[in-house]
Enzyme design. Structure first.
Site, PDB file in Angstrom:
ATOM      1  N   LYS A 121     119.847  53.901  10.255  1.00  9.22           N
ATOM      2  CA  LYS A 121     118.556  54.508  10.606  1.00  9.22           C
ATOM      3  C   LYS A 121     118.188  54.270  12.065  1.00  9.22           C
ATOM      4  O   LYS A 121     117.592  55.120  12.706  1.00  9.22           O
ATOM      5  CB  LYS A 121     117.448  53.978   9.705  1.00  9.22           C
ATOM      6  CG  LYS A 121     117.313  52.481   9.757  1.00  9.22           C
ATOM      7  CD  LYS A 121     116.579  51.917   8.576  1.00  9.22           C
ATOM      8  CE  LYS A 121     116.813  50.430   8.471  1.00  9.22           C
ATOM      9  NZ  LYS A 121     117.938  50.094   7.594  1.00  9.22           N
TER      10      LYS A 121
ATOM     11  N   GLY B 137     117.019  53.861   0.675  1.00  5.82           N
ATOM     12  CA  GLY B 137     118.120  53.436  -0.193  1.00  5.82           C
ATOM     13  C   GLY B 137     118.626  54.512  -1.119  1.00  5.82           C
ATOM     14  O   GLY B 137     119.064  55.579  -0.678  1.00  5.82           O
TER      15      GLY B 137
ATOM     16  N   GLU C 249     122.136  60.018   3.793  1.00  8.41           N
ATOM     17  CA  GLU C 249     121.140  59.786   2.736  1.00  8.41           C
ATOM     18  C   GLU C 249     120.742  58.318   2.649  1.00  8.41           C
ATOM     19  O   GLU C 249     119.582  57.997   2.350  1.00  8.41           O
ATOM     20  CB  GLU C 249     121.712  60.265   1.393  1.00  8.41           C
ATOM     21  CG  GLU C 249     120.771  60.215   0.223  1.00  8.41           C
ATOM     22  CD  GLU C 249     119.555  61.129   0.361  1.00  8.41           C
ATOM     23  OE1 GLU C 249     119.699  62.337   0.232  1.00  8.41           O
ATOM     24  OE2 GLU C 249     118.444  60.611   0.608  1.00  8.41           O
TER      25      GLU C 249
ATOM     26  N   ILE D   6     117.042  56.369  -3.206  1.00  8.19           N
ATOM     27  CA  ILE D   6     116.164  57.495  -3.525  1.00  8.19           C
ATOM     28  C   ILE D   6     116.621  58.723  -2.749  1.00  8.19           C
ATOM     29  O   ILE D   6     116.674  58.691  -1.524  1.00  8.19           O
ATOM     30  CB  ILE D   6     114.694  57.197  -3.144  1.00  8.19           C
ATOM     31  CG1 ILE D   6     114.230  55.878  -3.752  1.00  8.19           C
ATOM     32  CG2 ILE D   6     113.791  58.340  -3.585  1.00  8.19           C
ATOM     33  CD1 ILE D   6     112.849  55.452  -3.294  1.00  8.19           C
TER      34      ILE D   6
ATOM     35  N   LYS E  25     112.634  55.015  10.003  1.00 10.45           N
ATOM     36  CA  LYS E  25     112.717  55.918   8.859  1.00 10.45           C
ATOM     37  C   LYS E  25     111.700  57.045   8.980  1.00 10.45           C
ATOM     38  O   LYS E  25     111.989  58.199   8.632  1.00 10.45           O
ATOM     39  CB  LYS E  25     112.511  55.126   7.568  1.00 10.45           C
ATOM     40  CG  LYS E  25     113.663  54.158   7.282  1.00 10.45           C
ATOM     41  CD  LYS E  25     113.298  53.146   6.198  1.00 10.45           C
ATOM     42  CE  LYS E  25     114.464  52.208   5.909  1.00 10.45           C
ATOM     43  NZ  LYS E  25     114.039  51.048   5.075  1.00 10.45           N
TER      44      LYS E  25
END
Lengths: 453, 453
Positions: free
Chosen positions: B116, B145, B140, B147, B216
C-alpha cells in the site's frame, strides 16, 4: 476476434452497440443511465456506448426518460440485427429469455443478464454457447442486487477454499420476518401489508416459498465450489409456516428467524445447498440485517469470515450491478478479449438433504407425568439425536384465561423446548416420526433449524 | 504478447513461473498455499503454478513448510532471471520494492503486490511501466486484507457513481479504540497491551498516527473517483490524542469513536480524502465492527449503501487476497491477455482539508455566569458555525472528591458540549482560535468530528 480487429476497434470512432431486453423498473433505469452517463462510460471503456434498441411487450406504454423511438416489440428481430456488441437481458424467466440470449450470442454479442432463474435452471446452455462464440456472460445483478457477490466469489476468493456461504438473498421475506419479529404480527397480515407497500408481488409464491432464494443459492454454490449446481438441486422450504410463536421462542433463546440460503462444503467433499428459515444468534452479523436489505456471509479457509451487505433489489441498485457488468464487458470488447469462463472443474456431488448436519430446536407438548422426559430422551438417543439444552415451559393454552381444572385436563401437559447438538437431518426426521407415534406426545412437534452458533 | 504465443502457452505443459519477494507472515503463507493448492491452482488457471524462488533478507532463518532450496538473498538476481511470469511482492515499503517490481515488469512479468505504501506514494511509476509492458498489476491485498474491496470498486461499481467511501481499514487502531470503549482504559495502557498481544508493532507510529490508513485511503480514493490520489494528499490525524473522556462523551451521545478513512466526492466535484478519529452513531453499520476487523462502507448513486466486513490483516487473510490475484493474473497470462489498467480519466482536484464540511462536537469549560452562552453563540455565529444541540454538564474536576469552594473557584465553571450542523472545517478552525482568546473559555476546547449521522 483477432488482435488486428481489436486494435481497429479501440482506435475507431464506432460506438459499441447495445440492445436492452426488458424495460421495467430495472431496464428503464439501465436505459436512463446509459444515456445520462454517456461521457463517463466512454471514458471508462474507451468507446462510446450506444443504446440501439429496447425490446418490450407493449411499445405504447409511457416510459419516463426513455426515447420511444428505441422501443420495439419485435425482440427477435432486435437480437438478430447482427451488429450488436452487447445484449442486456432483464426480462427474467426461462423463455423467451434463453432463446433471445442464444440468438444474440450466435451473432457474436456479449451478454449481461440479471436472470437468476435461467442461470440456475439452464445456465450451462448459455455459458457453453458463449464459450464457443468467444463472448462474455456477466451476471452480477442475478444475485443480491447491488451487492458485489458474483465477482468476489468468482475472482477475489478464487485463490482460497470457500467452506460456506450463508445469505439473506431475498428482500421480501426478510422484510416480512423483520416485521414479524418487531411487531409480533402474523405472516398473513405482514404479507398483506408488504403487498400494499409494493414490497411483495401480487403472487408472492416465488419469494415466500423460497424459489427465488433457491435459484440464487444454486448460482452462489456453483461459483463458490467450482461445481455445476442447479435450482432443482437446492432443498427448499419457505416462510409461510412460520408463526409468531416460532419467532417468540427463538427470541427467548437470544435468536432471530431469517430465511437463509446456505451453500456448504461437507466433511466428505460434497456440496450441501439449501434454503429454509433458521434461527441465528442475535450477535451473528446476519441477525441485524434490516428490512429489504440483503447480506451474504462467507467462510473461507484462509480469508476467514467475510460479510457483504446492501440493497438486494430495486431498480437503481440492480441497474448499478448491470452497469458495472456493461462497463467490464465493453472494456473486453474494445480490447478484443473475453473474460475467463465458468470454472466447474471440481464437479462435486450435491449431498441429499438427509445428509445435512445442523442443530435443531424441537418444541413439543407432552404429558406432564413422571418418566416422560426419560422416555423422550430415550427416543432421541435411539435416533442418534443428542440434546444440548432442554427447557420446560408452563402449559400453553389457546385461551390464556382458561383455568386449569382437573375436569378439563385429565392429563396435564407441559411444553418442552429441546435444542440438539449437530444432528443428521435424516436422523432428526426419523426421530420426529417416532415421537409423533408416542402417547405422551400431544399434537405435532414443531421443528426449526439453527445456524451460525 | 501475440495471440499465437498465447495459444502456445495455453497448450504448453510449461508451468507458470512465480517468484515471491518477502517471506514473513504473509509471504510464508503464500508459499505454503502455492504448494498445497497445486492441483486446484492448475484447474483454476489452466496451467501449473511453479514457485521458482523466494527472495528474503536472511536465508538461514528457519521457515516452517518452506523448501529452503527456494530461498535466496539475491533478490535482484531473482527478479532479473528473465523467465518469470509473475512476481508476488510482500516486502512492503518504497525501496527496494519499487526497483524490484520495475525490473520484473521490464522482463515481462506480471505483478501481484500487497504494498500500500508504494502504491500510494508512487503507484503511477509501477502502473505506467506495466501498461507499457502489457502486463498486470493486481493489489487486492493492499487494502483491508481479505476483504474484496479493490475489485468491487474497480469493477463491480464501475458503472455507478461512487459518492463516498468510509472505512475502518486499520485493525490495530480499531482494536485499541474498541478496548478503550469497552474497558474505559487509557490509550497508552491499551497500546502497551496490544503490543504484548502482537496486535501492535514495537514502533506503532504507522498505525496509531494514521499513516497506514492514509495510504489505503489514497488507493481507495483513486479507484473510487478515477483520479490519482497520493498518500501525501490525504489529511491525517491519528488516535494518540483520544482520551477516555472523549469516548465517554461520545457514548453519552449514543456514539462510538472509530479511526475512519474517508474519501468523498464534494458538491463541486472535487475529492476530499482524510483519515481521523470520528464519532459515529451506534446504529451505523461501521459502529459495531469489532476488534481487529476491517470494514468498508460505500455510498453510490445507484447502488445505495453497501458494506464489506472481514479480517483486515494477518497472514492467512492477506494471503487469501494475494492468491486470488495470482489466479486472476495467471488466467490472463495463460490466455495471453492483460487486464484493463488504471482508470484515472476524471483527474479531479483534491480539496484542501479546510473545505471539508462535516459535523463537529466541541467541548469547552466556560464560566458559569449569565450571558456566557449568548456570548459563545455569538462567536459561533460570526464564524458561520451553526449549532444543532447544546448540553451543559456538571463541573468536572480532576479529583471527583474535590468539594466546590468559593476560595478554590472564585469563578465557577460549567462544561458545554456543542454539536454543530455541517460546517466548513476552516470556519470551525477559525472559531476554535477565536474561542481560545475569550476570557470566559477556560483551557483548550476539545473537538471531535462526527460522521454517518
Amino acid at each position: 476476434m483477432t488482435p488486428m480487429t481489436s486494435v481497429d476497434r479501440a482506435d475507431g470512432q464506432e460506438p459499441l452497440r447495445v440492445a436492452l431486453l426488458g424495460c421495467g423498473v430495472v431496464g428503464s433505469q439501465v436505459a436512463r443511465l446509459i444515456t445520462r452517463q454517456g461521457d463517463d462510460l466512454r471514458a471508462r471503456t474507451g468507446r462510446a456506448i450506444q443504446l440501439v434498441g429496447i425490446g418490450v411487450r407493449d411499445i405504447t406504454k409511457p416510459r419516463e426518460g426513455i426515447d420511444p423511438r428505441l422501443l420495439t416489440d419485435d425482440v427477435h428481430a432486435l437480437v438478430n440485427r447482427g451488429d450488436l456488441d452487447v445484449v442486456i437481458e432483464v426480462i427474467g424467466g426461462i423463455e423467451p429469455a434463453r432463446s433471445l440470449l442464444l440468438a444474440a450470442i450466435d451473432h457474436g454479442a456479449s451478454v449481461v443478464t440479471a436472470n437468476k432463474v435461467l442461470l440456475a435452471e439452464d445456465g450451462e446452455t448459455i455459458f457453453n454457447a458463449a464459450e464457443r462464440a468467444g463472448v462474455d456472460v456477466y451476471f452480477e445483478a442475478a444475485v443480491a442486487g447491488a451487492i458485489p457477490i458474483v465477482r468476489p466469489l468468482r475472482e477475489s476468493l478464487v485463490g482460497d477454499e470457500i467452506l460456506a456461504v450463508m445469505g439473506i438473498v431475498n428482500g421480501t421475506t426478510n422484510f416480512i420476518l423483520d416485521k414479524m419479529v418487531t411487531e409480533g404480527a402474523r405472516f398473513e397480515d405482514v404479507l398483506a401489508e408488504a403487498q400494499r407497500l409494493g414490497f411483495a408481488e401480487a403472487d408472492p409464491t416465488a419469494d415466500v416459498e423460497g424459489y427465488d432464494a433457491a435459484a440464487k443459492a444454486a448460482i452462489i454454490a456453483s461459483l463458490a465450489f467450482h461445481t455445476r449446481v442447479r435450482g432443482a438441486d437446492v432443498y427448499r422450504e419457505g416462510i409461510t409456516g412460520i408463526t409468531p410463536e416460532d419467532i417468540a421462542v427463538a427470541r427467548e433463546l437470544g435468536c432471530v428467524v431469517k430465511l437463509l440460503a446456505i451453500a456448504r462444503l461437507t466433511d466428505d467433499g460434497r456440496v450441501s445447498v439449501r434454503v429454509h428459515p433458521a434461527m441465528i444468534p442475535e450477535r451473528h452479523p446476519l441477525a441485524s440485517v434490516p428490512g429489504a436489505f440483503n447480506a451474504v456471509f462467507i467462510e473461507a479457509r484462509e480469508a476467514g469470515q467475510l460479510m457483504f451487505l446492501g440493497p438486494g433489489a430495486g431498480g437503481a441498485p440492480t441497474a448499478s450491478a448491470v452497469m458495472g457488468d456493461l462497463v467490464m464487458v465493453a472494456r473486453n470488447r474494445v480490447r478484443g478479449v473475453a473474460a475467463y469462463g465458468q470454472s466447474l472443474y471440481a464437479d462435486r456431488e450435491v449431498a441429499p438433504m438427509g445428509e445435512t448436519r445442523t442443530t435443531y430446536l424441537l418444541r413439543l407438548e407432552v404429558s406432564d407425568e413422571p418418566g416422560v422426559l426419560a422416555a423422550i430422551a430415550s427416543v432421541l438417543a435411539q435416533h442418534n439425536v443428542s440434546v444440548q439444552t432442554v427447557k420446560q415451559t408452563v402449559e400453553r393454552r389457546d385461551d390464556p384465561l382458561d383455568v386449569h381444572e382437573e375436569s378439563d385436563a385429565p392429563h396435564p401437559t407441559a411444553w418442552l423446548s429441546l435444542m440438539t447438538h449437530k444432528t443428521r437431518e435424516a436422523d432428526l426426521r426419523a426421530c420426529l416420526a417416532d415421537l409423533a407415534q408416542r402417547d405422551f406426545v400431544h399434537g405435532p412437534v414443531r421443528m426449526m433449524r439453527g445456524e451460525g452458533f
